[in-house]
Design an enzyme around this catalytic site. Structure first.
Site, PDB file in Angstrom:
ATOM      1  N   SER A  80      18.481 -21.195  -4.553  1.00 22.98           N
ATOM      2  CA  SER A  80      17.540 -20.843  -5.620  1.00 22.98           C
ATOM      3  C   SER A  80      16.062 -20.951  -5.260  1.00 22.98           C
ATOM      4  O   SER A  80      15.214 -20.509  -6.031  1.00 22.98           O
ATOM      5  CB  SER A  80      17.810 -21.698  -6.862  1.00 22.98           C
ATOM      6  OG  SER A  80      18.939 -21.205  -7.543  1.00 22.98           O
TER       7      SER A  80
ATOM      8  N   LYS B  39       8.376 -24.876 -11.759  1.00 26.18           N
ATOM      9  CA  LYS B  39       9.608 -24.319 -12.338  1.00 26.18           C
ATOM     10  C   LYS B  39       9.982 -25.104 -13.596  1.00 26.18           C
ATOM     11  O   LYS B  39       9.907 -26.341 -13.601  1.00 26.18           O
ATOM     12  CB  LYS B  39      10.736 -24.385 -11.303  1.00 26.18           C
ATOM     13  CG  LYS B  39      12.035 -23.701 -11.729  1.00 26.18           C
ATOM     14  CD  LYS B  39      13.092 -23.800 -10.627  1.00 26.18           C
ATOM     15  CE  LYS B  39      14.387 -23.083 -10.992  1.00 26.18           C
ATOM     16  NZ  LYS B  39      15.417 -23.219  -9.945  1.00 26.18           N
TER      17      LYS B  39
ATOM     18  N   SER C 284      17.528 -18.796  -8.586  1.00 26.87           N
ATOM     19  CA  SER C 284      17.072 -19.000  -9.949  1.00 26.87           C
ATOM     20  C   SER C 284      15.571 -19.276 -10.077  1.00 26.87           C
ATOM     21  O   SER C 284      15.030 -19.145 -11.165  1.00 26.87           O
ATOM     22  CB  SER C 284      17.838 -20.164 -10.580  1.00 26.87           C
ATOM     23  OG  SER C 284      17.517 -21.379  -9.946  1.00 26.87           O
TER      24      SER C 284
END
Lengths: 494, 99
Positions: free
Chosen positions: A183, A84, A159
């Site tokens: 997330s 990420k 997210s």
């Protein structure tokens, strides 16, 4: 191979299966990495899971592992991994999906990434996300949304939407995400993969660009629960560079094949039914029946203050964010607005207004408001007390249950644009995950089945540092649920 | 609305954000909606509840003060948007003193 069909489809392999094949020299690290890079080439124009690829380095690293295969190879050697873009990587641009960091080239690497790299993973690239990890759909990325591999007209959740979509699309064998209010778990649920948020403090936050420091935690997004356990084993540990990190009291173990006999599982009554889609509840209830048939002792559990968790979170997390994001001032790194500035304040204001997107500005203002003179006691102070009530609720529930269970998200993946007009509606996507972050607990989302062709996640929650128990139960649940579907993009490769 | 244009303007100023006039209206509406939801916590009687700032029991983390290698100046400045003479360049902050 876990699923029917797809014999020879490397994109269906779990990380543990791939390690086995590599260890027996039935598969090379290069072939594995090559298969994932080919899938990225074929589909990532549509999915947009990645913001940046490190394909050349990945091929070189995989080739190096191949040359040195066998004795002495690191334990995760050759596993193609997505990271990420909230985790800094030395020499590889790290943007947090923000214009503010569009050209930011970190001078160090996050501890979590470093630990996995030392264990031998191959980094494929950096994945898309909601800007600064604020969002539940990955639509808040400054560089465009990621699409759900199960239906390209829908969001992957957020997210960590890029990481979850990458794993679901066969564009990474597993991925790193971060979870502040859901997330990791919510996008894992919406993409039909596994997502684990570890106990607060068990994985170092050093090099994780801070959103809300008392909630943020790094964790794995994988195809199987055993893979999540394997990655976690290499992630945990106290880090001198993160003073809130602690040594995990247990060595993380790989779950064994066994049933759920005697495991006491409490369904959180306040969060099932009300506000959850009927089709999600139906898939969830079927999964619970299977777990019960496998020996789980299922009962109801109560978290009486849980309805106050979302409001408390939307005071505390934006408050922490408003302080953390004060560092983006156009001086030491990141964007500086061009042109001449009358004074330094104007430079700050123009830089921050150009660099931050809509949702980030909204949360900074919300947090600034909650911390401002006259409101601090009414909001921040009170929310910290609500946090105590939520912590106490969980402690009481764990007196009667080993683990708690809930749907991970109230709906399946929604359409792009469906919730962007109304922030509060978007926030409610995390109604089942946020209470866990308030209490710092470990929780995992596993696929429970499909509703209307879209994945539904089942969330198991454990007491602090109960990862071994949680992962064992999740592995057993995963086996009896028997979810063997893959996204159409992986199926195509059979 | 729970939060007025003036309040949005004030909060934006505190946060060093510059808003266009069109944005004021939108943010005032959205923030009012969120604050209305957040106000739910005022239903609770919290006088005798302790605050939680961290969920894991943590004591202060101390170590001996020791000299060690730090990041080089060159690296520390590597991402600076404007760098000059081994330092970050910023617009003038202090007024020039009158002679």
């Amino acid at each position: 191979m876990t699923a029917a069909g797809g014999k020879g489809n490397l994109l269906r392999l779990s990380a543990i299966e791939a390690l086995g094949l590599i260890g027996r020299q039935e598969l090379t690290a290069s072939a594995l990495t090559g298969a994932y890079l080919a899938q990225i080439n074929q589909h990532d124009n549509d999915v947009s899971a990645y913001l940046r690829l490190t394909a050349t380095e990945a091929q070189l690293e995989a080739a190096a592992f191949e040359a040195a295969a066998g004795e002495g190879a690191p334990p995760l050697a050759g596993l193609p991994t997505a990271i990420k873009d909230v985790l800094v990587t030395e020499g590889v641009i790290t943007t947090c999906a923000s214009r503010m960091l569009e050209n930011y080239n970190p001078i160090y690497t996050a501890t979590s990434v470093l630990k996995l790299r030392q264990a031998g993973i191959v980094m494929l690239g950096k994945t898309n996300m909601d800007e600064f990890a604020m969002g539940s759909s990955t639509e808040n990325s400054a560089f465009g949304p990621t699409r759900n591999p199960w239906d390209l007209g829908r969001v992957p959740g957020g997210s960590s939407g890029g990481s979850a979509a990458a794993v679901a699309a066969g564009e990474a064998i597993w991925a790193l995400g971060s979870d502040t209010g859901g997330s990791i778990r919510q996008p894992a649920a919406l993409c039909g993969v596994v997502g684990l948020k570890p106990t607060y403090g068990s994985v170092s936050r050093y090099g994780l660009v801070a959103f809300a420091s008392s909630f943020d935690q790094v964790g794995p997004i994988t195809k199987t629960v055993r893979d999540a356990a394997l990655m976690l084993k290499y992630l945990v540990g106290k880090d001198a560079n993160d003073s809130t990190s602690v040594e995990h009291p247990d060595e993380i173990a790989l779950p064994e094949d066994r049933d759920l006999a005697g495991v006491r599982i409490g369904i959180v009554r306040e969060l099932v039914g009300k506000g959850i889609d009927a089709e999600v509840m139906s898939v969830f209830n079927q999964a619970i029946k299977k777990m019960e048939a496998a020996g789980a002792l299922v009962s109801e559990a109560g978290l009486p203050h849980v309805e106050y968790a979302l409001p408390a979170y939307y005071i505390l997390a934006p408050a922490e964010a408003s302080a953390n994001l004060a560092r983006f001032d156009g001086v030491r790194y990141g964007l500086r607005a061009g042109g001449a500035h009358a004074d330094v304040t104007e430079m700050y204001e123009e830089t921050r207004s150009q660099g931050f997107g809509d949702e980030v500005k909204r949360r900074i203002m919300l947090g600034t408001y909650a911390l401002s003179s006259g409101y601090y006691e009414a909001y921040y102070g009170q929310a910290q007390k609500v946090r105590t009530l939520v912590v106490q609720d969980f402690a009481a529930a764990f007196a009667d249950a080993d683990l708690l269970v809930l749907p991970t998200a109230p709906t399946t993946a929604f359409k792009l644009g469906e919730k962007t007009g109304d922030p509060l509606t978007m926030y409610k996507s995390d109604i089942c995950t946020i209470p866990v972050n308030l209490a710092g607990l470990p929780a995992i989302s596993i696929p429970a089945g499909l509703a209307g062709g879209l994945p539904v996640g089942l969330q198991l929650i454990g007491p602090a540092f109960s990862e071994n128990l949680l992962l064992q139960a999740a592995h057993s649940a995963e086996s009896v649920i028997g979810f063997d579907k893959v996204s159409p993009l992986v199926k195509q490769a059979d | 609305m729970l939060i007025s244009h003036d309040e949005v303007r004030y909060v934006a100023k505190l946060a060093r954000l510059k808003l266009e006039s069109g944005e004021l209206d939108r943010y005032a509406g959205q923030l009012s909606g969120i604050i209305n939801h957040i106000n739910k916590i005022s239903e609770l009687e919290l006088k005798h509840v302790e605050l939680t700032s961290h969920v894991i029991e943590l004591a202060n983390v101390f170590r001996e003060d020791q000299a060690r290698q730090s990041v080089s100046r060159e690296l520390a400045l590597a991402n600076g948007p404007e760098v000059e003479a081994g330092a970050f360049r910023v617009p003038q902050i202090l007024e020039a003193e009158e002679q």
